[in-house]
Design an enzyme around this catalytic site. Structure first.
Site, short mmCIF file in Angstrom:
data_model
loop_
_atom_site.label_atom_id
_atom_site.label_comp_id
_atom_site.label_asym_id
_atom_site.label_seq_id
_atom_site.Cartn_x
_atom_site.Cartn_y
_atom_site.Cartn_z
N LYS A 167 0.85 -1.19 0.00
CA LYS A 167 0.00 0.00 0.00
C LYS A 167 0.88 1.24 0.00
CE LYS A 167 -4.46 0.68 0.19
NZ LYS A 167 -5.42 -0.18 -0.52
N GLY A 174 -25.33 1.32 -0.53
CA GLY A 174 -24.39 2.01 -1.42
C GLY A 174 -24.64 1.64 -2.87
N GLY A 194 -23.10 2.98 -5.58
CA GLY A 194 -22.03 3.54 -6.40
C GLY A 194 -21.66 2.55 -7.48
N HIS A 195 -20.37 2.51 -7.79
CA HIS A 195 -19.91 1.65 -8.90
C HIS A 195 -20.29 0.19 -8.69
CE1 HIS A 195 -17.29 5.19 -9.47
NE2 HIS A 195 -17.44 4.87 -10.75
N VAL A 196 -19.87 -0.37 -7.55
CA VAL A 196 -20.11 -1.81 -7.34
C VAL A 196 -21.58 -2.07 -7.04
CG1 VAL A 196 -19.51 -3.83 -5.96
CG2 VAL A 196 -17.76 -2.11 -6.44
P1 NAD Z 1 -18.35 4.30 -4.83
O1 NAD Z 1 -17.73 5.48 -4.19
O2 NAD Z 1 -18.59 4.31 -6.30
O3 NAD Z 1 -19.78 3.99 -4.14
C1 NAD Z 1 -20.00 4.04 -2.77
C2 NAD Z 1 -21.43 4.51 -2.58
O4 NAD Z 1 -21.76 4.36 -1.21
C3 NAD Z 1 -21.64 5.99 -2.94
O5 NAD Z 1 -22.75 6.11 -3.81
C4 NAD Z 1 -21.91 6.64 -1.58
O6 NAD Z 1 -22.80 7.73 -1.66
C5 NAD Z 1 -22.53 5.49 -0.81
N1 NAD Z 1 -22.48 5.60 0.64
C6 NAD Z 1 -21.49 6.08 1.42
N2 NAD Z 1 -21.82 5.97 2.73
C7 NAD Z 1 -23.04 5.41 2.77
C8 NAD Z 1 -23.94 5.06 3.82
N3 NAD Z 1 -23.63 5.25 5.10
N4 NAD Z 1 -25.13 4.50 3.50
C9 NAD Z 1 -25.46 4.30 2.21
N5 NAD Z 1 -24.66 4.63 1.16
C10 NAD Z 1 -23.46 5.17 1.44
O7 NAD Z 1 -17.44 3.04 -4.40
P2 NAD Z 1 -17.37 1.62 -5.11
O8 NAD Z 1 -16.26 1.62 -6.09
O9 NAD Z 1 -18.73 1.19 -5.53
O10 NAD Z 1 -16.88 0.71 -3.90
C11 NAD Z 1 -17.76 0.38 -2.84
C12 NAD Z 1 -16.98 -0.34 -1.75
O11 NAD Z 1 -16.40 -1.53 -2.27
C13 NAD Z 1 -15.81 0.47 -1.16
O12 NAD Z 1 -15.69 0.17 0.19
C14 NAD Z 1 -14.61 -0.04 -1.93
O13 NAD Z 1 -13.41 0.12 -1.18
C15 NAD Z 1 -14.97 -1.51 -2.09
N6 NAD Z 1 -14.33 -2.15 -3.22
C16 NAD Z 1 -14.55 -1.68 -4.47
C17 NAD Z 1 -13.95 -2.31 -5.55
C18 NAD Z 1 -14.19 -1.82 -6.96
O14 NAD Z 1 -13.93 -2.57 -7.90
N7 NAD Z 1 -14.72 -0.62 -7.15
C19 NAD Z 1 -13.13 -3.43 -5.35
C20 NAD Z 1 -12.95 -3.92 -4.04
C21 NAD Z 1 -13.55 -3.26 -2.98
#
Ligand code: NAD
Length: 379
Positions: free
Chosen positions: A86, A187, A189-191
């Protein structure tokens, strides 16, 4: 001797198995960073670059040590020939873009490690940061597809979560189908949004929530699924709760309020402290360890260095189902929580690789003999 909260740094490193910690500073570039390489026993150490506001070097260092170890466990459980690392950069406002002079300085420090550390995107970082680093070092992943990168990992991360869910519901009921099961996604977001689409396709009943209600409502309208307000999401009755927002959502206050049978989500570090796995077990909630469930992202990235092949990445991600099932079976057999089981299996794989450290110029241990395909700096 450097110390972290009163403890000698090398004591902490030897206790947790860290190989190397590099401090980087460049006055002209305004760079202050720590790169922690936890293990290269299985291959080069992959890990995100985090741009974050840290109150002190000790906070930055503690984060780097903790997160790099977690990356080693994740890579080991995903069956990848790579270790964990990291980089954390002290950056007061993660929304403030990084100047190229800073990325040049960080890129040089990464380059000096000769491939022992492979940089990736993490909290606060953007694809533009990865492209900027790639101007000075080939040891960076997550660059644009046009530069030989793998692009957005989140569709594959979401697919891996579905695979883990199938293993979990099989463990609960002997039936892998998600059809008719109620999944609550925290959440969108992306995932979370990709996950909702995949689950709807499988016939699951889905409910979504987001801190920004508009995001959840838009997705709910698109898919015809339910919405709950974000403060209520953890106590919504369901089969599976999928935390796909931030870490630390499961703590001593929230766990007693859960109304789900299982927790299977993408968020990193879902438990605010690791011993809470026991509280979850006592509550009868099956917790699938986050670092097993969300490995689709690093599986996708690992493909970049052997020539990106989406099909291969997809097939490898599907194996998260088998890995999750193995963790749950081991936990039952040894009467431990799934988290302890996964940590044990990951550490055993690293230990079995011996004390060997990956050396620059020796890609065989990493690529299983296939030729190493290095990304080229763009300028
Ligand atoms: P993102 O930022 O696109 O989405 C996160 C979403 O969660 C946002 O829409 C945000 O508004 C929402 N959010 C934040 N706090 C919240 C709450 N208390 N209640 C409800 N919604 C809330 O992130 P992402 O890329 O979708 O990743 C989501 C999680 O998965 C993160 O913890 C990330 O570290 C983990 N992760 C992601 C990936 C990846 O491929 N993107 C891979 C491994 C782990």
């Amino acid at each position: 001797m450097a110390t972290v909260r009163g403890r000698a740094l090398t004591d902490l490193m030897t206790q947790r198995g860290h190989e190397q910690v590099v401090f980087v500073a460049d006055t002209n570039a305004g760079l202050r960073a720590v790169i922690a390489v936890h293990s290269t026993a299985l291959g080069p150490a992959l890990g995100g670059v985090r741009f974050w506001h840290y109150e002190s070097d000790a906070d930055a260092l503690a984060d780097a040590l903790r997160l790099s170890e977690a990356m080693s466990l994740k890579a080991a459980m995903a069956g990848l020939p790579q270790g964990g690392a990291k980089a954390v950069v002290r950056w007061d406002d993660p929304d403030r873009p990084r100047p190229q002079v800073l990325l040049d300085a960080l890129g040089r420090a990464i380059d000096d490690l000769g491939g022992r550390y492979l940089a990736a995107e993490d909290v606060g970082a953007t694809p533009a940061d990865m492209n900027g680093l790639a101007r000075v070092t080939p040891w960076v992943t997550g660059v644009d597809e046009a530069m030989g990168g793998s692009g957005d990992p989140s569709p594959l991360t979401a697919y891996g979560v579905v695979c883990a869910m199938r293993a979990v519901v099989t463990d609960l009921d002997g039936d892998p189908s998600m059809a008719g099961r109620h999944v609550v996604i925290q959440g969108t977001g992306h995932v979370g949004s990709h996950l909702a689409r995949l689950l709807v396709d499988e016939g699951a009943r889905v409910t979504v929530a987001d801190l920004f209600p508009g995001r959840a409502e838009r997705l709910a309208r698109e898919l015809g699924v339910g919405v709950v307000s974000h403060p209520d999401v953890l106590e919504t009755p369901c089969d599976v709760l999928a935390p796909c927002a931030l870490g630390g959502v499961l703590d001593a206050t929230t766990i007693p309020r859960l109304q789900c049978r299982a927790v299977v989500g993408s968020a990193n570090n879902q438990l605010s402290t690791s011993y809470l796995d026991v509280l979850l077990m006592r509550r009868g909630v099956l917790y699938a360890p986050d670092f097993v469930v969300n490995a689709g992202g690093i599986i996708n990235i690992a493909e970049e260095f052997v020539g990106y092949d989406r099909e291969h990445a997809h097939t490898h991600t599907a194996a998260i189902a088998t890995t999750t099932a193995r963790v749950l079976a081991y936990a039952r057999e040894h009467d431990v929580t799934p988290l302890r089981a996964a940590e044990f299996l990951a550490r055993r794989r690293i230990a079995e690789a011996g004390q060997g450290r990956w050396q620059p110029g020796d890609p065989a241990a990493w690529t299983n003999g296939e030729p190493l395909r290095r990304l080229r700096p763009s300028a």
